[in-house]
Structure formats: structure tokens, C-alpha cells
Design a protein around this motif. Structure first.
Motif, mmCIF file in Angstrom:
data_model
loop_
_atom_site.group_PDB
_atom_site.id
_atom_site.type_symbol
_atom_site.label_atom_id
_atom_site.label_comp_id
_atom_site.label_asym_id
_atom_site.label_seq_id
_atom_site.Cartn_x
_atom_site.Cartn_y
_atom_site.Cartn_z
ATOM 1 N N LYS A 106 -12.617 3.856 -92.573
ATOM 2 C CA LYS A 106 -13.464 4.062 -91.392
ATOM 3 C C LYS A 106 -13.881 2.718 -90.787
ATOM 4 C CE LYS A 106 -17.882 6.204 -90.113
ATOM 5 N NZ LYS A 106 -18.982 7.085 -90.575
ATOM 6 N N GLU A 107 -14.288 1.777 -91.635
ATOM 7 C CA GLU A 107 -14.684 0.461 -91.145
ATOM 8 C C GLU A 107 -13.500 -0.268 -90.514
ATOM 9 O OE1 GLU A 107 -17.051 -2.403 -89.939
ATOM 10 O OE2 GLU A 107 -17.744 -0.552 -90.929
ATOM 11 N N GLN A 108 -12.306 -0.106 -91.096
ATOM 12 C CA GLN A 108 -11.110 -0.725 -90.514
ATOM 13 C C GLN A 108 -10.839 -0.169 -89.117
ATOM 14 O OE1 GLN A 108 -8.165 0.183 -93.477
ATOM 15 N NE2 GLN A 108 -8.577 -1.640 -94.696
ATOM 16 N N MET A 109 -10.955 1.159 -88.960
ATOM 17 C CA MET A 109 -10.713 1.772 -87.651
ATOM 18 C C MET A 109 -11.716 1.285 -86.613
ATOM 19 S SD MET A 109 -9.572 5.740 -88.214
ATOM 20 C CE MET A 109 -9.516 5.956 -86.418
ATOM 21 N N ILE A 110 -12.977 1.198 -87.000
ATOM 22 C CA ILE A 110 -14.004 0.731 -86.072
ATOM 23 C C ILE A 110 -13.710 -0.705 -85.639
ATOM 24 C CG2 ILE A 110 -16.445 0.134 -85.869
ATOM 25 C CD1 ILE A 110 -17.044 2.538 -87.686
ATOM 26 N N SER A 111 -13.305 -1.559 -86.588
ATOM 27 C CA SER A 111 -12.985 -2.958 -86.254
ATOM 28 C C SER A 111 -11.794 -3.034 -85.302
ATOM 29 C CB SER A 111 -12.686 -3.741 -87.535
ATOM 30 O OG SER A 111 -13.808 -3.788 -88.378
ATOM 31 N N GLN A 112 -10.768 -2.210 -85.555
ATOM 32 C CA GLN A 112 -9.595 -2.194 -84.681
ATOM 33 C C GLN A 112 -9.963 -1.740 -83.268
ATOM 34 O OE1 GLN A 112 -7.051 0.399 -86.916
ATOM 35 N NE2 GLN A 112 -6.423 -1.189 -88.358
ATOM 36 N N LEU A 113 -10.822 -0.742 -83.165
ATOM 37 C CA LEU A 113 -11.213 -0.236 -81.853
ATOM 38 C C LEU A 113 -12.071 -1.254 -81.107
ATOM 39 C CD1 LEU A 113 -11.987 3.444 -82.872
ATOM 40 C CD2 LEU A 113 -10.169 2.684 -81.335
ATOM 41 N N ARG A 114 -12.908 -1.992 -81.811
ATOM 42 C CA ARG A 114 -13.706 -3.033 -81.161
ATOM 43 C C ARG A 114 -12.810 -4.145 -80.621
ATOM 44 N NH1 ARG A 114 -18.527 -3.105 -85.689
ATOM 45 N NH2 ARG A 114 -19.810 -1.444 -84.754
ATOM 46 N N LEU A 115 -11.786 -4.489 -81.384
ATOM 47 C CA LEU A 115 -10.842 -5.488 -80.897
ATOM 48 C C LEU A 115 -10.099 -4.981 -79.663
ATOM 49 C CD1 LEU A 115 -9.288 -6.862 -84.223
ATOM 50 C CD2 LEU A 115 -10.755 -8.101 -82.610
ATOM 51 N N ALA A 116 -9.738 -3.679 -79.669
ATOM 52 C CA ALA A 116 -9.028 -3.100 -78.523
ATOM 53 C C ALA A 116 -9.895 -3.131 -77.271
ATOM 54 C CB ALA A 116 -8.610 -1.671 -78.841
ATOM 55 N N GLU A 117 -11.212 -3.016 -77.429
ATOM 56 C CA GLU A 117 -12.110 -3.049 -76.274
ATOM 57 C C GLU A 117 -12.168 -4.434 -75.626
ATOM 58 O OE1 GLU A 117 -15.854 -1.567 -77.670
ATOM 59 O OE2 GLU A 117 -15.319 0.521 -77.195
ATOM 60 N N GLU A 118 -11.680 -5.453 -76.332
ATOM 61 C CA GLU A 118 -11.637 -6.802 -75.774
ATOM 62 C C GLU A 118 -10.278 -7.127 -75.167
ATOM 63 O OE1 GLU A 118 -12.722 -9.423 -78.908
ATOM 64 O OE2 GLU A 118 -14.697 -8.505 -79.241
ATOM 65 N N ASN A 119 -9.356 -6.159 -75.235
ATOM 66 C CA ASN A 119 -8.008 -6.353 -74.701
ATOM 67 C C ASN A 119 -7.916 -5.664 -73.336
ATOM 68 O OD1 ASN A 119 -5.217 -5.929 -74.076
ATOM 69 N ND2 ASN A 119 -4.711 -6.325 -76.209
ATOM 70 N N PRO A 120 -7.711 -6.419 -72.249
ATOM 71 C CA PRO A 120 -7.674 -5.801 -70.915
ATOM 72 C C PRO A 120 -6.635 -4.702 -70.778
ATOM 73 C CG PRO A 120 -7.819 -8.195 -70.748
ATOM 74 C CD PRO A 120 -7.585 -7.884 -72.184
ATOM 75 N N ALA A 121 -5.465 -4.886 -71.393
ATOM 76 C CA ALA A 121 -4.419 -3.866 -71.285
ATOM 77 C C ALA A 121 -4.857 -2.561 -71.945
ATOM 78 C CB ALA A 121 -3.131 -4.378 -71.923
ATOM 79 N N SER A 122 -5.496 -2.640 -73.102
ATOM 80 C CA SER A 122 -5.963 -1.441 -73.792
ATOM 81 C C SER A 122 -7.050 -0.738 -73.002
ATOM 82 C CB SER A 122 -6.490 -1.802 -75.188
ATOM 83 O OG SER A 122 -5.474 -2.357 -75.986
#
Length: 204
Positions: free
Chosen positions: A154-170
Motif C-alpha cells: 500500500k505504501e509503495q502504491m501511494i509513493s508511486q502515485l505521488r510521483l505520477a502527480e509530479e509528471n506532466p504527462a501522467s
């Protein structure tokens, strides 16, 4: 003034009398042919078998007709999290024990969320196919969902999603899908907040 460039005459090329004048293409028309496979039903489950005996390997895929498109409102990411946990403990085996058993027998089992389906993909040598099927059955029917693995994933998924929110394409893709599909299954995406709200009981 520069002196005019000398004229270079290309040498004459002479090919042997029997040299082919056309590309060496087989006279028969080239077209791919695909076998449809043998279709049967086992206890209500459609089974399609396609044989290829060039290598002593067996590959199979089990499709479960539910995935992230069925996530409850506010719990987006539940199906993906659940799929990733199926391999992290099953029956009497821990995640590490399962990995050791699979690797020692050259068996691979992956579980992924596919939106409208959850896909269980397996491969093994022909000698290990019975063991591979038994382990795949155990993973699908008797997952243990250990609390420690749940918290870690769960913590890994949250970290991945936070990183995706910093990616303009995502972010652009997420906003486009939401604008096109609204609150439909394709318009809703997992967010750090939605995954944070998922409990172990939701997964079970």
C-alpha cells in the motif's frame, strides 16, 4: 577560376549469365496462418488450448472478469492492490517461501489488474506443469493477504502515485480521461487519497 571537375566514367558491371534478375521470393503467396485452438469448458470455465511443441514449455493465462473498473467509489486502486497481494502469501506459504518454490522449479506466476479483468499469467517447463497449476490454484483460491505485506505494498502504491502527480504527462492523461469519461470506470483513477483509504478488510 576553378578548373572543371574531371568526368568519372562508372565502370561497366558484368554479371554472370545465370545471375537472377528478380528478388529470390518464393512463388507461393506469403500469408500468416493461425490455429484457432481447441475450445472446451471445464466446470463452466471456457478453456482454449493452442499447441506448439517446438519447445518443452507451457504458458497459460487465467482471466477473472473483474478488475479496477469495478472499484467502489472512493476506493480506486483496490483491484490493483488486491492483485499485487495475491502472490505475497498463499495457503501455508509466506511470500519468501512461494518465491523460493517458484524459482527453484523455474515457474513464473504473475497477477495483474487489467481494468475489466484480473489476469493470472503462468509459465513453466512441461515437467513442472502439474506443480505450477497447483501453485497457481493455491494463489488464486487461498491467498493469505498478510498484514505486513499489505502495509508495504500500500505504501509503495501511494509513493508511486505521488510521483505520477509530479509528471506532466501522467497528469494530462488523467485529466483527459476524466474529461472524456466523467465518473465512468475509465474516468476514475487511483489517487494517493483513494489508496490510503483502502483497508485490509477491503482487500479480503
Amino acid at each position: 577560376e576553378e578548373a572543371p571537375a574531371a568526368v568519372v566514367n562508372a565502370p561497366e558491371v558484368r554479371f554472370p549469365a545465370d545471375y537472377p534478375s528478380q528478388p529470390p521470393v518464393h512463388g507461393l503467396p506469403l500469408s500468416a496462418t493461425f490455429e484457432k485452438g481447441d475450445e472446451t469448458s471445464v466446470h463452466g470455465v471456457k478453456v482454449i488450448v493452442m499447441r506448439d511443441e517446438r519447445l518443452p514449455l507451457v504458458h497459460w493465462t487465467l482471466l477473472l472478469r473483474r478488475g479496477s473498473h469495478s472499484d467502489p467509489q472512493g476506493k480506486e486502486g483496490l483491484a490493483s492492490l488486491t492483485a499485487s497481494l495475491l502472490r505475497r502469501g498463499a495457503g501455508a506459504y509466506s511470500y519468501e517461501q512461494l518465491n523460493d518454490m517458484l524459482e527453484s522449479r523455474a515457474i513464473r506466476i504473475d497477477v495483474e489488474d487489467g481494468g475489466d479483468v484480473t489476469q493470472v499469467s503462468c509459465s513453466s517447463t512441461g515437467e513442472q506443469v502439474d506443480q505450477a497449476i497447483d501453485l497457481a490454484r493455491l494463489i488464486v483460491q487461498s491467498p493469505t493477504f498478510p498484514a505486513t505485506e499489505f502495509a508495504k505494498r500500500k505504501e509503495q502504491m501511494i509513493s508511486q502515485l505521488r510521483l505520477a502527480e509530479e509528471n506532466p504527462a501522467s497528469v494530462a492523461e488523467r485529466d483527459l480521461m476524466a474529461a472524456v469519461h466523467g465518473q465512468g470506470p475509465l474516468g476514475r483513477r487511483a489517487t494517493p487519497a483513494s489508496v490510503a483509504s483502502i483497508t485490509l478488510e477491503d482487500v479480503r
